[in-house]
Design a protein around this motif. Structure first.
Motif, mmCIF file in Angstrom:
data_model
loop_
_atom_site.group_PDB
_atom_site.id
_atom_site.type_symbol
_atom_site.label_atom_id
_atom_site.label_comp_id
_atom_site.label_asym_id
_atom_site.label_seq_id
_atom_site.Cartn_x
_atom_site.Cartn_y
_atom_site.Cartn_z
ATOM 1 N N PHE A 207 9.050 -14.517 11.401
ATOM 2 C CA PHE A 207 10.336 -15.163 11.175
ATOM 3 C C PHE A 207 10.607 -15.331 9.677
ATOM 4 N N GLY A 208 9.667 -14.974 8.845
ATOM 5 C CA GLY A 208 9.856 -15.049 7.409
ATOM 6 C C GLY A 208 10.711 -13.897 6.916
ATOM 7 N N LEU B 10 14.757 -6.103 3.587
ATOM 8 C CA LEU B 10 14.737 -6.258 2.136
ATOM 9 C C LEU B 10 16.101 -5.920 1.541
ATOM 10 N N GLY B 11 16.767 -4.945 2.105
ATOM 11 C CA GLY B 11 18.106 -4.576 1.630
ATOM 12 C C GLY B 11 18.088 -3.780 0.336
ATOM 13 N N TYR B 12 16.955 -3.124 0.055
ATOM 14 C CA TYR B 12 16.815 -2.405 -1.222
ATOM 15 C C TYR B 12 15.637 -1.456 -1.086
ATOM 16 N N ASP B 13 15.662 -0.388 -1.822
ATOM 17 C CA ASP B 13 14.531 0.546 -1.831
ATOM 18 C C ASP B 13 13.371 -0.096 -2.596
ATOM 19 N N PRO B 14 12.255 -0.410 -1.938
ATOM 20 C CA PRO B 14 11.157 -1.093 -2.637
ATOM 21 C C PRO B 14 10.607 -0.303 -3.809
ATOM 22 N N ALA B 15 10.725 1.010 -3.768
ATOM 23 C CA ALA B 15 10.215 1.828 -4.868
ATOM 24 C C ALA B 15 10.953 1.541 -6.175
ATOM 25 N N HIS C 109 2.791 -8.681 5.971
ATOM 26 C CA HIS C 109 4.015 -7.891 6.084
ATOM 27 C C HIS C 109 4.661 -7.527 4.751
ATOM 28 N N CYS C 110 4.176 -8.090 3.650
ATOM 29 C CA CYS C 110 4.735 -7.706 2.351
ATOM 30 C C CYS C 110 3.709 -7.970 1.264
ATOM 31 N N ASP C 111 3.477 -6.984 0.415
ATOM 32 C CA ASP C 111 2.639 -7.124 -0.770
ATOM 33 C C ASP C 111 3.478 -6.780 -1.997
ATOM 34 N N VAL C 112 3.578 -7.726 -2.931
ATOM 35 C CA VAL C 112 4.176 -7.442 -4.234
ATOM 36 C C VAL C 112 3.010 -7.266 -5.203
ATOM 37 N N SER D 7 4.204 -2.012 -7.461
ATOM 38 C CA SER D 7 4.742 -1.498 -6.207
ATOM 39 C C SER D 7 5.009 -2.656 -5.258
ATOM 40 N N VAL D 8 5.804 -2.397 -4.243
ATOM 41 C CA VAL D 8 6.060 -3.352 -3.169
ATOM 42 C C VAL D 8 5.809 -2.648 -1.846
ATOM 43 N N ARG D 9 4.873 -3.177 -1.063
ATOM 44 C CA ARG D 9 4.539 -2.600 0.244
ATOM 45 C C ARG D 9 5.127 -3.470 1.340
ATOM 46 N N LEU D 10 5.822 -2.854 2.275
ATOM 47 C CA LEU D 10 6.386 -3.563 3.413
ATOM 48 C C LEU D 10 5.669 -3.153 4.685
ATOM 49 N N GLY D 11 5.386 -4.140 5.550
ATOM 50 C CA GLY D 11 4.768 -3.864 6.841
ATOM 51 C C GLY D 11 5.816 -3.832 7.936
ATOM 52 N N LYS D 12 5.542 -4.526 9.045
ATOM 53 C CA LYS D 12 6.493 -4.566 10.149
ATOM 54 C C LYS D 12 7.763 -5.300 9.717
ATOM 55 N N PRO D 13 8.889 -4.972 10.345
ATOM 56 C CA PRO D 13 10.154 -5.620 9.969
ATOM 57 C C PRO D 13 10.081 -7.134 10.118
ATOM 58 N N LEU D 14 10.686 -7.818 9.164
ATOM 59 C CA LEU D 14 10.740 -9.272 9.181
ATOM 60 C C LEU D 14 12.118 -9.724 9.675
#
Length: 271
Positions: A109-110, A36-41, A91-94, A25-32
């Protein structure tokens, strides 16, 4: 800001451990900085083939598509079999079957961006303008010299811009110019070919040395193991305003160029 050595050190610290990992899975936190430009699921089930670097971007090649990661001003990556619950700046877990790659970025800013390929518009927009890789065989003196000849701005600013050569950040530009004996304010197009050759070699040697030293830790940089870098401890001019030059003893001077601090020796570095 993490520069090329810090990004390369980060890559080396986890690339072999995440290779072959299957994404759960890919978890997204606050906007960076960029979405991402894609559905993380839809990334679930894909496999990480390798981790490359282009400039200050890390490229996670997947069996379908790739992820482009940028550390921004203060970001860091940490890869571990188990991670604690994400904090406010995580802000992001892969999440993979081998461990979780986490982007920690207090200033946001990442970025983590998905692209179908390196030629896709999302990737080309970020990578298409980048200059030569200074640690690769393709970093040729003729191309470097030609790039300098085409630019009339100060050499320090040309190095920082990343269009001739990528990854020569503020610390490493100051250090390379000192080793080459070139004043940071010299116009790039006025540098002779012999002096350009000295600078070409200095850029390569300074960045390679920085990678060996684990990069530079001025505030909060650490690699994916949580380890700091030590290159800044042996700097010849950077952040040494008023201290004696390690070569001639003359006090190091500081000026401002493009809102950035520049350090140089007025004796060792010629106009």
């Amino acid at each position: 800001m993490p520069e090329l050595p810090e990004v390369e050190v980060t890559r080396l610290s986890f690339a072999d451990r995440i290779q072959g990992a299957r994404i759960h899975s890919v978890r997204l936190g606050k906007p960076l900085r960029w979405p991402l430009g894609y559905d993380p699921a839809l990334l679930a089930g894909r496999t990480v083939l390798q981790v490359r670097r282009r400039g200050k971007y890390l490229l996670l090649d997947l069996d379908a598509g790739l992820l482009l990661l940028h550390l921004g001003m203060s970001g860091s990556l940490h890869f571990a079999p188990q991670q604690p619950e994400p904090g406010v700046h995580d802000h992001c877990d892969v999440v993979t079957h081998l461990g979780t790659l986490r982007l920690h970025d207090p200033r946001r800013f990442g970025a983590v961006v998905y692209a179908d390929s390196q030629d896709a518009p999302a990737a080309a927009k970020l990578l298409g303008h980048l200059g030569m890789e200074p640690l690769d065989d393709g970093f040729s003196l003729p191309a470097f010299y030609a790039g300098l000849q085409a630019r009339k701005t100060a050499i320090k600013q040309v190095l920082l811009a990343g269009e001739v050569v990528v990854g020569v950040g503020n610390i490493y530009a100051s250090e390379a110019l000192f080793i080459a004996g070139i004043r940071p304010t010299v116009r790039a197009h006025s540098i002779s070919k012999p002096r350009a050759a000295k600078l070409h070699a200095a850029v390569r040697s300074v960045l390679a040395r920085a990678v060996l030293k684990g990069g530079s830790t001025l505030r909060d940089f650490s690699n994916a193991h949580g380890e700091s870098g030590y290159f800044q401890l042996e700097a010849m001019v950077y952040d040494r305003q008023g201290l004696p030059c390690r070569v001639c003893g003359t006090p190091i001077q500081q000026i401002r160029q493009g809102q950035r601090s520049t350090y140089f020796c007025p004796v060792c570095q010629k106009r």
